[in-house]
Structure formats: structure tokens, C-alpha cells
Design a protein around this motif. Structure first.
Motif, PDB file in Angstrom:
ATOM      1  N   ARG A 154       0.861  -1.185   0.000  1.00 22.63           N
ATOM      2  CA  ARG A 154       0.000   0.000   0.000  1.00 22.63           C
ATOM      3  C   ARG A 154       0.895   1.232   0.000  1.00 22.63           C
ATOM      4  NH1 ARG A 154      -4.953  -1.662   2.652  1.00 22.63           N
ATOM      5  NH2 ARG A 154      -5.765   0.477   2.699  1.00 22.63           N
ATOM      6  N   VAL A 155       0.462   2.268  -0.695  1.00 17.82           N
ATOM      7  CA  VAL A 155       1.136   3.564  -0.691  1.00 17.82           C
ATOM      8  C   VAL A 155       0.095   4.618  -0.362  1.00 17.82           C
ATOM      9  CG1 VAL A 155       2.474   5.250  -2.003  1.00 17.82           C
ATOM     10  CG2 VAL A 155       2.811   2.800  -2.421  1.00 17.82           C
ATOM     11  N   LEU A 156       0.309   5.347   0.717  1.00 17.27           N
ATOM     12  CA  LEU A 156      -0.557   6.449   1.105  1.00 17.27           C
ATOM     13  C   LEU A 156       0.115   7.760   0.725  1.00 17.27           C
ATOM     14  CD1 LEU A 156      -1.804   5.330   4.646  1.00 17.27           C
ATOM     15  CD2 LEU A 156      -2.789   4.836   2.394  1.00 17.27           C
ATOM     16  N   VAL A 157      -0.575   8.564  -0.063  1.00 16.80           N
ATOM     17  CA  VAL A 157      -0.043   9.827  -0.561  1.00 16.80           C
ATOM     18  C   VAL A 157      -0.679  10.966   0.230  1.00 16.80           C
ATOM     19  CG1 VAL A 157       0.242  11.317  -2.573  1.00 16.80           C
ATOM     20  CG2 VAL A 157       0.255   8.816  -2.850  1.00 16.80           C
TER      21      VAL A 157
ATOM     22  N   ASN B 139      -2.350   4.243  -9.392  1.00 14.44           N
ATOM     23  CA  ASN B 139      -3.247   3.095  -9.300  1.00 14.44           C
ATOM     24  C   ASN B 139      -3.530   2.508 -10.674  1.00 14.44           C
ATOM     25  OD1 ASN B 139      -4.133   1.981  -6.896  1.00 14.44           O
ATOM     26  ND2 ASN B 139      -5.538   3.645  -6.461  1.00 14.44           N
ATOM     27  N   SER B 140      -3.762   3.392 -11.642  1.00 11.12           N
ATOM     28  CA  SER B 140      -4.047   2.935 -13.003  1.00 11.12           C
ATOM     29  C   SER B 140      -2.873   2.153 -13.579  1.00 11.12           C
ATOM     30  CB  SER B 140      -4.370   4.142 -13.891  1.00 11.12           C
ATOM     31  OG  SER B 140      -4.585   3.738 -15.227  1.00 11.12           O
ATOM     32  N   ILE B 141      -1.663   2.652 -13.353  1.00 12.06           N
ATOM     33  CA  ILE B 141      -0.469   1.955 -13.853  1.00 12.06           C
ATOM     34  C   ILE B 141      -0.318   0.601 -13.173  1.00 12.06           C
ATOM     35  CG2 ILE B 141       2.057   2.048 -13.954  1.00 12.06           C
ATOM     36  CD1 ILE B 141       1.738   5.141 -14.121  1.00 12.06           C
ATOM     37  N   SER B 142      -0.551   0.570 -11.859  1.00 10.65           N
ATOM     38  CA  SER B 142      -0.454  -0.691 -11.124  1.00 10.65           C
ATOM     39  C   SER B 142      -1.420  -1.728 -11.689  1.00 10.65           C
ATOM     40  CB  SER B 142      -0.744  -0.451  -9.639  1.00 10.65           C
ATOM     41  OG  SER B 142      -0.718  -1.661  -8.907  1.00 10.65           O
ATOM     42  N   GLN B 143      -2.625  -1.285 -12.039  1.00  9.52           N
ATOM     43  CA  GLN B 143      -3.607  -2.205 -12.616  1.00  9.52           C
ATOM     44  C   GLN B 143      -3.182  -2.667 -14.007  1.00  9.52           C
ATOM     45  OE1 GLN B 143      -7.310  -0.045 -12.392  1.00  9.52           O
ATOM     46  NE2 GLN B 143      -7.606  -0.486 -10.228  1.00  9.52           N
TER      47      GLN B 143
ATOM     48  N   GLY C 103      -0.348  -5.078 -13.659  1.00 14.20           N
ATOM     49  CA  GLY C 103      -0.580  -6.220 -12.777  1.00 14.20           C
ATOM     50  C   GLY C 103       0.344  -6.245 -11.571  1.00 14.20           C
ATOM     51  N   LEU C 104       0.654  -5.082 -11.028  1.00 11.27           N
ATOM     52  CA  LEU C 104       1.620  -4.996  -9.932  1.00 11.27           C
ATOM     53  C   LEU C 104       1.025  -5.342  -8.575  1.00 11.27           C
ATOM     54  CD1 LEU C 104       3.493  -1.692 -10.908  1.00 11.27           C
ATOM     55  CD2 LEU C 104       4.106  -4.057 -11.465  1.00 11.27           C
ATOM     56  N   GLY C 105      -0.274  -5.148  -8.418  1.00 10.39           N
ATOM     57  CA  GLY C 105      -0.899  -5.462  -7.139  1.00 10.39           C
ATOM     58  C   GLY C 105      -0.573  -4.477  -6.034  1.00 10.39           C
TER      59      GLY C 105
END
Length: 250
Positions: free
Chosen positions: A125-128, A159-163, A166-168
């Protein structure tokens, strides 16, 4: 995410709201590393809370990559930022106006890029850290509100890039929706607004629900471990509770 025994990196965690979050994380059993520039503040938090500390400039791209490579955190909290230079729009120089972009947004870009490119482990998780100013504006803080809104957008983009890849990794924005006394940014902003209204700073702060840095930290923990917030992208936090400001795209 239950933070017990999780490895957590918090930038700007030696004072203010960041310190309140570090206190809450330590109480919940997290293994915390605090990143900041000031040696005195780092020494104090390490001695009092037993956390690990790293002295670094958050706007240093190589430092962001190195620290995340070495620590491989389960949770990354991007809290650090510059105090806004207060004044009306017609009173600020470009240097004053753009300072939050050259600190907060620049650091956000480098740390988010590092988290995506390493990448962090699936399930991380990353909180910005954004701000209520990024939601409703801030008349006396120049480019601060725009910078904080940009960080909110950047969490969404990440988030879009992670999706796509497929980085999760889940990215979420945290917005303190009120000024908090006893913090550098809160005191600086409250003083400026109090002067503009011809009242004392304490009178201005009394207009908000009571929320200490530690109470802020406890609410952030709730965002992490309460299932009702699992689908949120952006969260507004104040003394009255937590509000989901934007849901993450399906």
C-alpha cells in the motif's frame, strides 16, 4: 492491512501529523523507518519510539530509489512536504507560489515512480499525503492547494499503472480536512488566516473539531485495516471522522 509486523516507511515522520502516524503505527506493532532531513528530529523519534531512521532529502530521486530498494516496505506513507508560503495571490512571488510544487509534488513524483519501477511487492500500500486545501482551495497559500490536488491525481494515476501492469500495489490519497495546531503547516496557515480575520490563532483553530496529530494517526490506521474503506481512493480526515472523497475505479 493489519500493520502488525509490517515494514513501513514514513517520509516526514519526525514531527507534526507524520509523527502522530508513526506513534500509531508503532503502537500497532509495525516496524517503522522514518525518513526526514533534520538530524535532531530523527534522533528524538528514534530514541523515544525505537524506530529506524534515515536522513535524506525527499526530493532526491536516487534517495527514493535507494531507500525503497533497501527497505522493501509493505506500506509507504508519503507525508513530507514544505510549509506553504502564506500570502494573497497579489503578494506572492513565483518562487513563493511554486515552492510546494518544487517540494511536495517533485518528491511525490520520484517516490511514486520508484514504487512502480522497482516495483514494491504485490499487496503493498502507498498512502499519498494530500490536503483539504486540494479539495476546497486555500486562499492564502499560493500554489499549495494546486500542488496537493496534483498529489491526489498522482495517486489515481499510479493506481491505473499498477492495474495495467498487474503490480498489485494500491495507492490512496489521505487528506487532512482541517488545520491542526502544534504542527508546522497547521500553525503557519492558522496564523495567516487569523491575522486576515483580526482574531487570535487559537480562536481560528477553535473553529475546527478537535484532532491531535496522534488522533490523525489512529484514523489513518483505520483507513488501512477497516474493510469499509477498502475500495476508496481518497479519504478526508478530520476530528469528526473519515469520509471517502473518491472511490477507486473498478
Amino acid at each position: 492491512m493489519n500493520v502488525r509486523d509490517k515494514h513501513v516507511v514514513v517520509t516526514g515522520g519526525s514531527r507534526g501529523l507524520g509523527l502522530g502516524l508513526v506513534e500509531a503505527l508503532v503502537e500497532q506493532g509495525a516496524k517503522v523507518t522514518v525518513v526526514a532531513r533534520g538530524a535532531i528530529g530523527l534522533d528524538a523519534v528514534r530514541t523515544r519510539l525505537g524506530v529506524s531512521t534515515i536522513s535524506a532529502d525527499i526530493t532526491d530521486r536516487e534517495a527514493a530509489q535507494r531507500i525503497l530498494t533497501e527497505t522493501s516496505p509493505d506500506l509507504l506513507v508519503l507525508n513530507a512536504g514544505a510549509k506553504p508560503r502564506m500570502g494573497r495571490l497579489d503578494q506572492l512571488s513565483w518562487e513563493d507560489f511554486s515552492a510546494p510544487w518544487n517540494a511536495d509534488v517533485k518528491a511525490g513524483l520520484y517516490w511514486l515512480q520508484a514504487a512502480l519501477k522497482l516495483p514494491l511487492k504485490p499487496g503493498s500500500r502507498v498512502l499519498v499525503g494530500s490536503s483539504g486545501a486540494g479539495h476546497g482551495g486555500s486562499l492564502l497559500s499560493g500554489g499549495y492547494a494546486g500542488a496537493k490536488r496534483m498529489l491526489w491525481f498522482m495517486a489515481k494515476y499510479a493506481n491505473s499503472i499498477s492495474q495495467q501492469e498487474g503490480l498489485g500495489i494500491r495507492f490512496q490519497a489521505i487528506l487532512p480536512m482541517q488545520m491542526v495546531g502544534g504542527t508546522g503547516i497547521g500553525d503557519t496557515a492558522a496564523e495567516a488566516y487569523a491575522v486576515s480575520m483580526s482574531i487570535r490563532r487559537e480562536e481560528f483553530l477553535a473553529r475546527f473539531p478537535v484532532m491531535s496529530p496522534r488522533e490523525f494517526g489512529d484514523k489513518v490506521i483505520s483507513v488501512l485495516d477497516d474493510p469499509q474503506y477498502a475500495g476508496g481512493l481518497a479519504f478526508g480526515i478530520n476530528g469528526d471522522g473519515i469520509n471517502v472523497l473518491e472511490e477507486a475505479p473498478a
